[in-house]
Design a protein around this motif. Structure first.
Motif, PDB file in Angstrom:
ATOM      1  N   PRO A  88       4.172  10.014   0.936  1.00  0.00           N
ATOM      2  CA  PRO A  88       4.945  11.191   1.360  1.00  0.00           C
ATOM      3  C   PRO A  88       4.028  12.407   1.506  1.00  0.00           C
ATOM      4  CG  PRO A  88       6.033  10.042  -0.440  1.00  0.00           C
ATOM      5  CD  PRO A  88       4.685   9.428  -0.313  1.00  0.00           C
ATOM      6  N   PRO A  89       3.896  12.981   2.717  1.00  0.00           N
ATOM      7  CA  PRO A  89       2.869  13.994   2.971  1.00  0.00           C
ATOM      8  C   PRO A  89       3.054  15.303   2.223  1.00  0.00           C
ATOM      9  CG  PRO A  89       4.356  13.804   4.843  1.00  0.00           C
ATOM     10  CD  PRO A  89       4.694  12.679   3.911  1.00  0.00           C
ATOM     11  N   GLU A  95       1.617  15.147  -8.185  1.00  0.00           N
ATOM     12  CA  GLU A  95       2.971  14.572  -8.144  1.00  0.00           C
ATOM     13  C   GLU A  95       2.916  13.107  -7.721  1.00  0.00           C
ATOM     14  OE1 GLU A  95       5.500  18.609  -6.951  1.00  0.00           O
ATOM     15  OE2 GLU A  95       4.672  17.295  -5.393  1.00  0.00           O
ATOM     16  N   PHE A  96       2.090  12.810  -6.729  1.00  0.00           N
ATOM     17  CA  PHE A  96       2.001  11.439  -6.232  1.00  0.00           C
ATOM     18  C   PHE A  96       1.415  10.508  -7.286  1.00  0.00           C
ATOM     19  CE2 PHE A  96      -0.251   8.075  -3.829  1.00  0.00           C
ATOM     20  CZ  PHE A  96       0.849   7.493  -3.225  1.00  0.00           C
ATOM     21  N   VAL A  97       0.400  10.963  -7.987  1.00  0.00           N
ATOM     22  CA  VAL A  97      -0.208  10.123  -9.030  1.00  0.00           C
ATOM     23  C   VAL A  97       0.796   9.868 -10.150  1.00  0.00           C
ATOM     24  CG1 VAL A  97      -2.015  10.030 -10.795  1.00  0.00           C
ATOM     25  CG2 VAL A  97      -2.561  10.816  -8.487  1.00  0.00           C
ATOM     26  N   MET A  98       1.555  10.886 -10.525  1.00  0.00           N
ATOM     27  CA  MET A  98       2.552  10.713 -11.587  1.00  0.00           C
ATOM     28  C   MET A  98       3.648   9.735 -11.184  1.00  0.00           C
ATOM     29  SD  MET A  98       3.032  14.344 -13.582  1.00  0.00           S
ATOM     30  CE  MET A  98       3.489  15.298 -12.123  1.00  0.00           C
ATOM     31  N   ALA A 131      -5.804  18.250  -7.287  1.00  0.00           N
ATOM     32  CA  ALA A 131      -4.504  18.036  -7.935  1.00  0.00           C
ATOM     33  C   ALA A 131      -3.363  18.803  -7.274  1.00  0.00           C
ATOM     34  CB  ALA A 131      -4.590  18.394  -9.417  1.00  0.00           C
ATOM     35  N   GLU A 132      -3.598  20.037  -6.868  1.00  0.00           N
ATOM     36  CA  GLU A 132      -2.515  20.852  -6.317  1.00  0.00           C
ATOM     37  C   GLU A 132      -2.449  20.820  -4.789  1.00  0.00           C
ATOM     38  OE1 GLU A 132      -0.347  21.966  -8.401  1.00  0.00           O
ATOM     39  OE2 GLU A 132      -1.589  21.211 -10.042  1.00  0.00           O
ATOM     40  N   LEU A 145      -8.778   7.544  -2.534  1.00  0.00           N
ATOM     41  CA  LEU A 145      -9.030   7.753  -3.956  1.00  0.00           C
ATOM     42  C   LEU A 145      -7.743   8.119  -4.698  1.00  0.00           C
ATOM     43  CD1 LEU A 145     -12.409   9.697  -3.769  1.00  0.00           C
ATOM     44  CD2 LEU A 145     -12.080   7.366  -4.608  1.00  0.00           C
ATOM     45  N   VAL A 146      -6.867   8.872  -4.049  1.00  0.00           N
ATOM     46  CA  VAL A 146      -5.595   9.244  -4.676  1.00  0.00           C
ATOM     47  C   VAL A 146      -4.716   8.006  -4.862  1.00  0.00           C
ATOM     48  CG1 VAL A 146      -3.458  10.554  -4.365  1.00  0.00           C
ATOM     49  CG2 VAL A 146      -5.659  11.620  -3.872  1.00  0.00           C
ATOM     50  N   LEU A 147      -4.700   7.111  -3.892  1.00  0.00           N
ATOM     51  CA  LEU A 147      -3.952   5.856  -4.038  1.00  0.00           C
ATOM     52  C   LEU A 147      -4.465   5.062  -5.231  1.00  0.00           C
ATOM     53  CD1 LEU A 147      -3.729   4.705  -0.305  1.00  0.00           C
ATOM     54  CD2 LEU A 147      -1.834   5.465  -1.733  1.00  0.00           C
TER      55      LEU A 147
END
Length: 274
Positions: A88-89, A95-98, A131-132, A145-147
């Motif tokens: 989700p862009p 938020e995505f990692v959590m 992060a933000e 890397l975020v995935l």
């Protein structure tokens, strides 16, 4: 932790992509799956993750049959990363990692541990400064890397990675694979990684599974099963295996008209990776 016995799998009846494949991955072990495009590498990962039901054969992941186990249960123990996930862009990176921690619980209530672990995971990958940021503000490599961070933040027992370094620069490739290697050993994870880079498979795996046309061409320790002949047969390119400062390397030999002359160049070899 992972047992695959005589697996046949595919997407259309009567047209298997994976044919009679068997392997095991123990606690704290990394298996690299390599082979040309269309060999069945990603299909095996999807079977392990429970996304595809095998046509025949047996799979156990942490003692569970993925095809008969609820998705929520699998999500608690498996960290899965594919190169084509559409995130989700408008979510921030944090938020995505959590989400990787919240979704398996079936609750969207965030606690202090979720925030702390998510930040720690981003820091492990060297991307805590993102992060933000929103996901649509990231480069392809940063999103990759975020995935991975989302998968690691849930503290998985099983890690399934489909080309995790595909969009990363050279340093990031090795830093990321070193982290995956270290976490696998330290936390007793069972890890399966799909690679196109054979040298990364050599450097960061305990065993290699070589696929060709859906079948096992070779399986075992990289230094025992990889050879110039095997690379020629599987990939259709001429290659040589060489040892540089104690490190096994695979060098592909291109058409002579494309080769750069090295007779007058001063070549430098580097020592082993720390």
């Amino acid at each position: 932790m992972i047992v695959v016995e005589r697996l046949w799998a595919g997407y259309k009846p009567g047209k298997p992509v994976v044919k009679d494949v068997s392997f095991r991955v123990g606690v704290g072990e990394i298996l690299a799956i390599v082979g040309p495009n269309g060999a069945g590498k990603s299909t095996i990962l999807r079977c392990l993750a429970g996304f595809i039901k095998p046509l025949k054969g047996r799979i156990l992941v942490a003692g569970l049959d993925p095809s008969k186990t609820p998705a929520k249960t699998l999500a608690k123990i498996i960290g899965y990363v594919a190169p084509d996930v559409k995130a989700p862009p408008l979510l921030t990176v944090l938020e995505f990692v959590m989400l990787g921690r919240l979704a398996p619980r079936g609750s969207w209530k965030v606690d202090s541990e979720d925030i702390e672990v998510s930040y720690e995971t981003l820091a492990l990958l060297g991307i805590e400064h993102l992060a933000e940021k929103r996901l649509d503000e990231l480069s392809t490599g940063q999103r990759q890397l975020v995935l991975l961070a989302q998968a690691l933040a849930k503290k998985p027992r099983i890690l399934l990675l489909d080309e995790p370094t595909a969009s990363l620069d050279l340093k990031r490739q090795h830093d990321t694979m070193q982290l995956i290697y270290d976490l696998t050993k330290e936390q007793g994870i069972s890890t399966v990684v799909v690679h196109h880079d054979l040298n990364l498979a050599i450097d960061y795996s305990d065993k290699v599974l070589v696929l060709n046309n859906g079948k096992v061409k070779a399986y075992g320790a990289p230094e025992e099963v990889l050879s110039s002949k095997l690379v020629q047969e599987v990939y259709g390119v001429e290659a040589k295996l060489v040892v540089v400062d104690g490190l096994l390397r695979i060098i592909t030999l291109t058409n002579r008209s494309c080769r750069r002359g090295l007779q007058d160049a001063k070549l430098e070899t580097r020592g082993p990776r720390n």
